[in-house]
Design an enzyme around this catalytic site. Structure first.
Site, PDB file in Angstrom:
ATOM      1  N   GLU A 141      51.158  33.960  12.963  1.00  0.00           N
ATOM      2  CA  GLU A 141      52.624  33.847  12.989  1.00  0.00           C
ATOM      3  C   GLU A 141      53.105  32.754  13.940  1.00  0.00           C
ATOM      4  O   GLU A 141      54.289  32.682  14.251  1.00  0.00           O
ATOM      5  CB  GLU A 141      53.267  35.189  13.367  1.00  0.00           C
ATOM      6  CG  GLU A 141      53.213  36.206  12.236  1.00  0.00           C
ATOM      7  CD  GLU A 141      53.997  37.477  12.514  1.00  0.00           C
ATOM      8  OE1 GLU A 141      54.511  38.062  11.555  1.00  0.00           O
ATOM      9  OE2 GLU A 141      54.083  37.901  13.684  1.00  0.00           O
ATOM     10  N   LEU A 223      41.327  48.809   5.491  1.00  0.00           N
ATOM     11  CA  LEU A 223      41.566  49.196   4.094  1.00  0.00           C
ATOM     12  C   LEU A 223      42.577  50.333   3.972  1.00  0.00           C
ATOM     13  O   LEU A 223      42.544  51.076   2.988  1.00  0.00           O
ATOM     14  CB  LEU A 223      40.237  49.617   3.456  1.00  0.00           C
ATOM     15  CG  LEU A 223      39.149  48.534   3.398  1.00  0.00           C
ATOM     16  CD1 LEU A 223      37.786  49.149   3.125  1.00  0.00           C
ATOM     17  CD2 LEU A 223      39.492  47.497   2.319  1.00  0.00           C
ATOM     18  N   GLY A 227      40.079  53.430   5.034  1.00  0.00           N
ATOM     19  CA  GLY A 227      39.354  53.228   6.287  1.00  0.00           C
ATOM     20  C   GLY A 227      39.136  51.762   6.604  1.00  0.00           C
ATOM     21  O   GLY A 227      40.055  50.942   6.479  1.00  0.00           O
ATOM     22  N   ASP A 254      48.036  46.008  13.716  1.00  0.00           N
ATOM     23  CA  ASP A 254      48.108  45.445  15.077  1.00  0.00           C
ATOM     24  C   ASP A 254      47.532  46.430  16.094  1.00  0.00           C
ATOM     25  O   ASP A 254      46.854  46.031  17.046  1.00  0.00           O
ATOM     26  CB  ASP A 254      49.565  45.134  15.448  1.00  0.00           C
ATOM     27  CG  ASP A 254      50.185  44.110  14.512  1.00  0.00           C
ATOM     28  OD1 ASP A 254      49.436  43.257  13.988  1.00  0.00           O
ATOM     29  OD2 ASP A 254      51.406  44.171  14.303  1.00  0.00           O
TER      30      ASP A 254
HETATM   31  O1  RIB Z   1      52.475  43.712  11.838  1.00  0.00           O
HETATM   32  C1  RIB Z   1      53.777  44.198  11.983  1.00  0.00           C
HETATM   33  C2  RIB Z   1      54.669  43.118  12.479  1.00  0.00           C
HETATM   34  O2  RIB Z   1      54.759  42.114  11.488  1.00  0.00           O
HETATM   35  C3  RIB Z   1      56.088  43.545  12.732  1.00  0.00           C
HETATM   36  O3  RIB Z   1      56.302  44.038  14.031  1.00  0.00           O
HETATM   37  C4  RIB Z   1      56.880  42.281  12.409  1.00  0.00           C
HETATM   38  O4  RIB Z   1      57.459  41.696  13.529  1.00  0.00           O
HETATM   39  C5  RIB Z   1      55.896  41.337  11.739  1.00  0.00           C
HETATM   40  O5  RIB Z   1      55.515  40.328  12.556  1.00  0.00           O
END
Ligand code: RIB
Length: 305
Positions: A141, A223, A227, A254
């Protein structure tokens, strides 16, 4: 404090609505709720690693505005070193427009804003943080040149380098693979990177094999309800998903990445780290929002399926 995990990546303010279902093209839907929640893949991974026991620094960019201040404050509350989170005049902080449906799935549109200003030079300016780290994490990102610089620098410094290739629209530059110790895509990202469909465990193995052949050190494909699949060129290992009632999957990937990194930085084996990341991610989907849903160490250690 010496940091052991450094995240180079995005910070977004998430503008989250819940609705019965995702809207179709051209349709106006009545939503059920709205919330403004701290997010961004980079910041979420930093918070996950910090809550799960790592000493974390974040390298990123926000706009010089209220959202930027709120996002920085959210990281500082987690004791994350924010000396390298820069506020840039004249750009807005990144935002993500998120709709979550009744079955806990989401659709996300991200506007990069300040994240687009994170240059290789900005990362180089904070090279001392990379030097301290044991584990360095990147996502997609922020500008490609910045990810490229960070991966190469992480490799040159002999650090453990994790790339979460999210969001992925197509193949990665071929010369990135040699710098990646752990490539951690989800199904759609694994498909975009490998050019192979990922719809089952068998097809995930084929995609992981292709990514290893391209040069990734090890591959973990997350996945969802299936899992995770680990591949290191010697074997494939399937880690079953944990049974939980999902409310909101935003940030689950994340949480896995941050938990995995924190566990590695604390000396756990990679299989222990995968299992640890899975528990953290499973707990996160039972709660709403990105950063608010990330569990702490006690929650993970006390988890009984
Ligand atoms: O992976 C989730 C995130 O993707 C969100 O918090 C949003 O900001 C995007 O970046």
């Amino acid at each position: 404090m010496d940091v052991n995990v450094v995240v180079v990546g995005s910070l977004n303010m998430d503008l989250v609505t819940r609705a019965e279902r995702l809207p179709r093209a051209g349709e106006t839907l009545a939503g059920e709720s709205f919330a403004t929640v701290a997010g961004g893949k980079g910041a979420n991974q930093a918070v996950a690693a910090a809550r799960l026991g790592a000493r974390v620094a974040m390298i990123g960019c926000v706009g010089a505005d209220a959202y930027g201040e709120q996002l920085r404050a959210a990281l500082e509350r987690e004791q994350i070193d924010c000396q390298a989170v820069t506020s840039v005049e004249g750009v807005a902080t990144g935002v993500a427009l998120i709709v979550v449906d009744a079955s806990s799935q989401n659709a996300i549109v991200v506007v990069a804003g300040g994240n687009g200003q994170l240059s290789p030079a900005a990362v180089a300016h904070f090279d001392g943080l990379l030097q301290q780290a044991e584990v360095i994490i990147c996502q997609l990102e922020v500008p490609q040149a910045t990810v490229e610089h960070t991966l190469a620098r992480g490799r040159a410094l002999g650090k453990t380098v994790i790339l979460n290739p999210a969001p992925a629209a197509g193949p990665l530059p071929a010369d990135w693979y040699a710098s990646i110790d752990y490539l951690i895509p989800n199904e759609s990202e694994a498909a975009a990177l490998s050019g192979l469909p990922v719809v089952s465990l068998e097809s995930a193995e084929a995609a992981a094999g292709r990514l290893l052949a391209l040069g990734a050190g090890k591959v973990i494909i997350t996945l969802g309800e299936q899992g995770a699949l680990f591949a290191d060129g010697q074997c494939f290992e399937h880690f079953a998903a944990l049974p939980v009632q999902a409310l909101d999957t935003t940030g689950a990937g994340d949480t896995f990445v941050g938990g995995f990194a924190a566990a590695l930085a604390q000396g756990k084996s990679e299989r222990e780290a995968i299992a640890f990341g899975q528990v953290a991610a499973a707990l996160s989907v039972t709660r709403a929002g990105a950063q608010p849903s990330i569990p702490g160490l006690n929650d993970v250690q006390g988890f009984r399926p």
